[in-house]
Design an enzyme around this catalytic site. Structure first.
Site, mmCIF file in Angstrom:
data_model
loop_
_atom_site.group_PDB
_atom_site.id
_atom_site.type_symbol
_atom_site.label_atom_id
_atom_site.label_comp_id
_atom_site.label_asym_id
_atom_site.label_seq_id
_atom_site.Cartn_x
_atom_site.Cartn_y
_atom_site.Cartn_z
ATOM 1 N N ASP A 678 83.199 -57.725 2.947
ATOM 2 C CA ASP A 678 81.793 -57.407 2.411
ATOM 3 C C ASP A 678 81.503 -55.960 2.603
ATOM 4 O O ASP A 678 80.843 -55.358 1.528
ATOM 5 C CB ASP A 678 80.976 -58.278 3.492
ATOM 6 C CG ASP A 678 79.481 -58.241 2.906
ATOM 7 O OD1 ASP A 678 79.598 -58.513 1.237
ATOM 8 O OD2 ASP A 678 78.615 -57.997 3.231
ATOM 9 N N LYS A 682 80.733 -53.185 -0.913
ATOM 10 C CA LYS A 682 79.544 -52.181 -0.889
ATOM 11 C C LYS A 682 79.894 -50.885 -1.113
ATOM 12 O O LYS A 682 79.329 -50.165 -1.694
ATOM 13 C CB LYS A 682 78.500 -52.427 0.477
ATOM 14 C CG LYS A 682 78.097 -54.178 0.480
ATOM 15 C CD LYS A 682 77.291 -54.134 1.807
ATOM 16 C CE LYS A 682 76.774 -55.590 1.869
ATOM 17 N NZ LYS A 682 75.889 -55.556 3.091
#
Length: 817
Positions: A678, A682
């Site tokens: 994750d 980003k």
């Protein structure tokens, strides 16, 4: 003396006729003498015409229509309490007997002349005026039936006869010198010098009122209809349209020419010549003041008076090098159209003289094209002029108002409102009087264009955003609560309304163009019979085609993301916390931005990185202002931030992971967070925002979990393995502590390379004092070189993420200013 006219909707039923009597009594007390013109009962004229054409085509069912019309008038007489009025009954029977014989003749000879059609279609007004005269007299309103056929003299142009005003005016004046009481006049009809019945064309009853008003030098003319007056736009298309208090004759003529249904251009002409004020009033709301049309306009609150439209037109274009500098081209073009009896609605020509475009009714496009190509046959053969191009399925939108004269910026506001809503202008025209600016748009965009312009010119103090929300989970539901809580503040402080037009969860979807109350969405979705289907949801959104539309994706669904390109291509902005689109293939990332740029819409995703923190906007501002990014360092996971901020001496790593799970910080399987995937998404987004063309595979990710933890077959087995490996993490922590450092899971971007790793940082590092589940992003740039620019705060949680999405919705609203 005043002249009044009541339209077909005002006399459609007996109850409506009864409601007119007190209006007449009140006006009689106020003004004295009245002349009242009546249309046929609502819909009767159309039925008379249909019946006549059925008879001409030998459709025997015309007699059924005939009987229905007769029964309707008989029923009205009964409901008005006139059953025992023998003269009225006799008149009715004689009239219908005559119509029956005429129609039978049409049926036998299979021919319907314009003269016969006028005779039949004009009897709706004759019947209504006769019945209403008798009703008024029964209500003690002394009234006389006045058949306009005995007053208005016309030529023999049946269907749209031209008035002989000299004879007509004298006849009307002579009659009114002798008459007393209320004159109840048949609208629409007239007669030739041979006493043959004619009609005055579309809006004929209004024209009748204007003819009588002008002949009698009446103090005013009142047109009573089913709306409050002339509206700023068609209320059937623009729900926020409102009544215009005053307007000039010229403004009214322009409005009516471009489709305003309340008035008809010939209606105004006799009043204009005599300077007679014309009122438009509402029969069903007599307390409403209506619209006053006169030589002056006192309303200066808005730049324009109204927005009118013609729903369906065809645009023809004549072009070619053989037109440049050649005198007489326009005369030949419009002469050919005149001979073909084609009416031109709009004309536009470029200063280069290379092109002339003009609009006609769709039914005239073939005739117009043939006439022009015959007129320019030689030039077309010599290829000096191209064959006529015909574009169909178009509409005209016109903004009208005398305040536009010598006022800069009107055209700019018009084209900006259309452009920002993705509406292409096919052609435009403006007269030197600056009273009217007309644009041609695709017919499918007509309603959107009208609402966009109405918003821009009349409601610019309060802007409405039409939001379509997919995803009612934690972020979506929190956002709806925030919108509901702050709606009054938004309206008063920011002049903004957010209307939830469509909403969907994983099961159902619901739509309401008038808006869905945020507090009722659960109930509405639960009761909805419409199952959620992303393709159908998007199709409905496109079909509604509302101005200032925003698609809001609060899901983590890859399926929804696949539709982003289609949504942006439809000139609908997107706001989303969903990271999938921007962290997928680089080609798709670039494609979405290119579509958004090309379509002039917004694609906003600030909450992809750092939830509600201003990370992407800060980065964009740095780059836009000319700064150069040297290095980005960031803690981008609230989960991993909490874990390593809490992982101090005396604690066990596995216990802290369990605590994070208990608090709801982690995914159901904590390995999703601990894997760094994750964070990588980003970082990938940030890297791409700086201009780097990289894919996910280009990011180096340190795997901090031992192989046994990664291979565990279940979450519980993973937790057990993690507990066995507490010493692995304790060693790394203790090593850092000995050097007066702490562990931080850091994403970094430097020299074009992106990597994610567990690092030791000392007290001089901005990440040393990080606490809780905060995110922190450090930008080292040419300007912020010695002391990096740091953004720090909560990087996860429904409230802050929803607030970030909320802010971007408002940002889209600012874009539409």
């Amino acid at each position: 003396m005043i002249v009044i006219k009541f339209g077909g909707s005002s006399v459609a039923t007996a109850k409506r006729i009864e409601s007119i009597a007190p209006i007449i009594s009140g006006l009689q007390k106020k003004h004295g003498r009245l002349a009242v013109v009546f249309s046929a009962f609502g819909g009767v004229t159309d039925e008379l015409i249909r019946m006549s054409r059925m008879a001409a085509s030998q459709d025997g069912e015309y007699i059924d229509v005939f009987n229905k019309i007769r029964h309707r008038h008989q029923q009205a007489i009964a409901e008005l309490g006139l059953k025992k009025d023998k003269p009225l009954h006799d008149f009715l029977e004689e009239t219908f007997a005559e119509l029956h014989d005429i129609l039978h003749g049409v049926f036998l000879v299979r021919e319907l002349s314009a003269r016969t059609l006028d005779f039949v279609s004009g009897h709706g007004e004759v019947l209504s005026a006769k019945i209403i005269t008798h009703y008024f007299n029964s209500q003690k309103i002394k009234s006389n039936f006045l058949d306009a056929r005995t007053m208005i003299r016309t030529d023999e142009h049946f269907g749209s006869a031209r008035v002989d005003f000299k004879v007509t005016n004298e006849t009307i004046k002579n009659h009114f010198r002798k008459s007393k009481g209320v004159e109840v006049i048949t609208g629409f009809v007239a007669s030739t010098e041979n006493s043959e019945m004619t009609t005055l064309g579309r809006g004929g009853s209004d024209y009748t009122a204007a003819i009588f008003g002008a002949a009698l030098d009446s103090s005013e003319i009142q047109i009573w209809t089913d709306v409050d007056g002339v509206m700023t736009a068609d209320p059937r298309k623009v729900k926020k349209a409102f009544c215009v208090p005053t307007m000039t004759y010229e403004e009214a003529m322009e409005m009516s020419h471009f489709g305003a249904k309340v008035i008809h251009p010939p209606t105004i002409q006799p009043a204009l010549e005599k300077g007679i004020p014309l009122w438009i009033r509402n029969t069903f709301r007599p307390e409403s003041k209506g619209t006053l049309i006169s030589t002056v306009s006192s309303d200066h609150d808005f730049l324009i008076k109204g927005i009118s439209s013609i729903d369906d037109i065809a645009l023809l274009t004549l072009q070619g090098s053989g037109m440049v500098g050649v005198a007489g081209i326009s005369a030949r073009l419009f002469g050919a159209l005149s001979q073909a009896k084609v009416n031109v609605i709009l004309i536009t020509q470029g200063s280069s003289e290379h092109t002339i475009s003009f609009a006609v009714k769709p039914g005239d496009s073939v005739l117009a094209r043939r006439a022009i190509e015959e007129a320019f046959a030689l030039e077309i053969q010599a290829k000096l002029i191209e064959k006529v191009r015909v574009e169909e399925k178009l509409s005209i939108v016109a903004v009208i108002g005398e305040n536009m004269r010598n006022t800069p910026g009107v055209s700019g506001r018009l084209f900006q409102a259309l452009g920002k809503n993705g509406i292409s202008v096919v052609a435009t025209a403006q007269g030197s009087s600056e009273l009217n600016i007309s644009v041609v748009v695709q017919r499918e965009n007509l309603d959107k264009a009208l609402n966009s312009l109405h918003q821009a010119f009349f409601l610019s103090d309060v802007k409405t955003l039409s939001v379509f929300l997919v995803g009612c989970g934690l972020i979506g539901s929190t956002l709806l609560k925030q919108i509901e809580k702050h709606k009054q503040h938004l309206r008063s402080a920011r002049s903004l309304e957010i209307s939830i037009v469509g909403i969907a969860n994983s099961r159902n979807m619901v739509f309401n163009p008038d808006g869905i109350a945020p507090g009722k969405y659960k109930e509405l979705l639960s009761d909805s019979q419409e199952k959620m289907d992303p393709e159908k949801f998007i199709q409905r959104m496109k079909e509604l085609n509302l101005p200032q539309s925003i698609f809001l994706d609060c899901t983590s669904s890859e399926d929804i993301v696949t539709h982003y390109a289609e949504i942006l291509e439809s000139s609908i902005s997107i706001v989303t916390p969903n990271k999938i689109a921007n962290s997928g293939k680089l080609s798709n990332y670039k494609k979405l931005r290119e579509i958004a740029r090309h379509r002039n819409v917004r694609f906003l995703y600030e909450t992809n990185v750092g939830a509600g923190l201003p990370v992407i906007n800060t980065l964009t501002d740095l780059l836009t202002s000319g700064d150069r990014i040297i290095r980005i360092e960031a803690v981008l996971s609230g989960t991993l931030s909490f874990i390593f901020n809490t992982f101090k001496e005396g604690t066990k790593f596995s216990e802290i992971v369990r605590e994070a799970m208990h608090r709801g910080y982690t995914e159901p399987d904590p390995r999703v967070d601990l894997s760094g995937k994750d964070v990588a998404r980003k970082l990938l987004i940030l890297a791409r925002e700086t201009g780097l063309d990289i894919e996910m595979k280009d990011i180096q990710i340190e795997q901090i979990l031992p192989p046994s933890c990664q291979k565990a077959k279940s979450v519980q087995e993973f937790l057990n393995e993690l507990e066995k490996n507490n010493s692995v993490f304790a060693k790394r922590r203790d090593k850092a502590v000995k050097s007066d450092k702490v562990l931080r899971f850091i994403a970094s971007l430097s020299n074009g390379k992106a990597k994610i790793s567990l690092q030791e940082v000392d007290a001089m590092h901005p990440f040393y004092n990080l606490s809780g589940s905060d995110n922190i992003i450090s930008f080292t740039t040419e300007r912020y070189h010695d002391r990096p620019l740091v953004v720090k705060g909560p990087g996860a949680g429904a409230e802050v993420t929803a607030a970030g999405v909320f802010a971007e919705i408002i940002s889209v609203g600012n874009y539409f200013d």
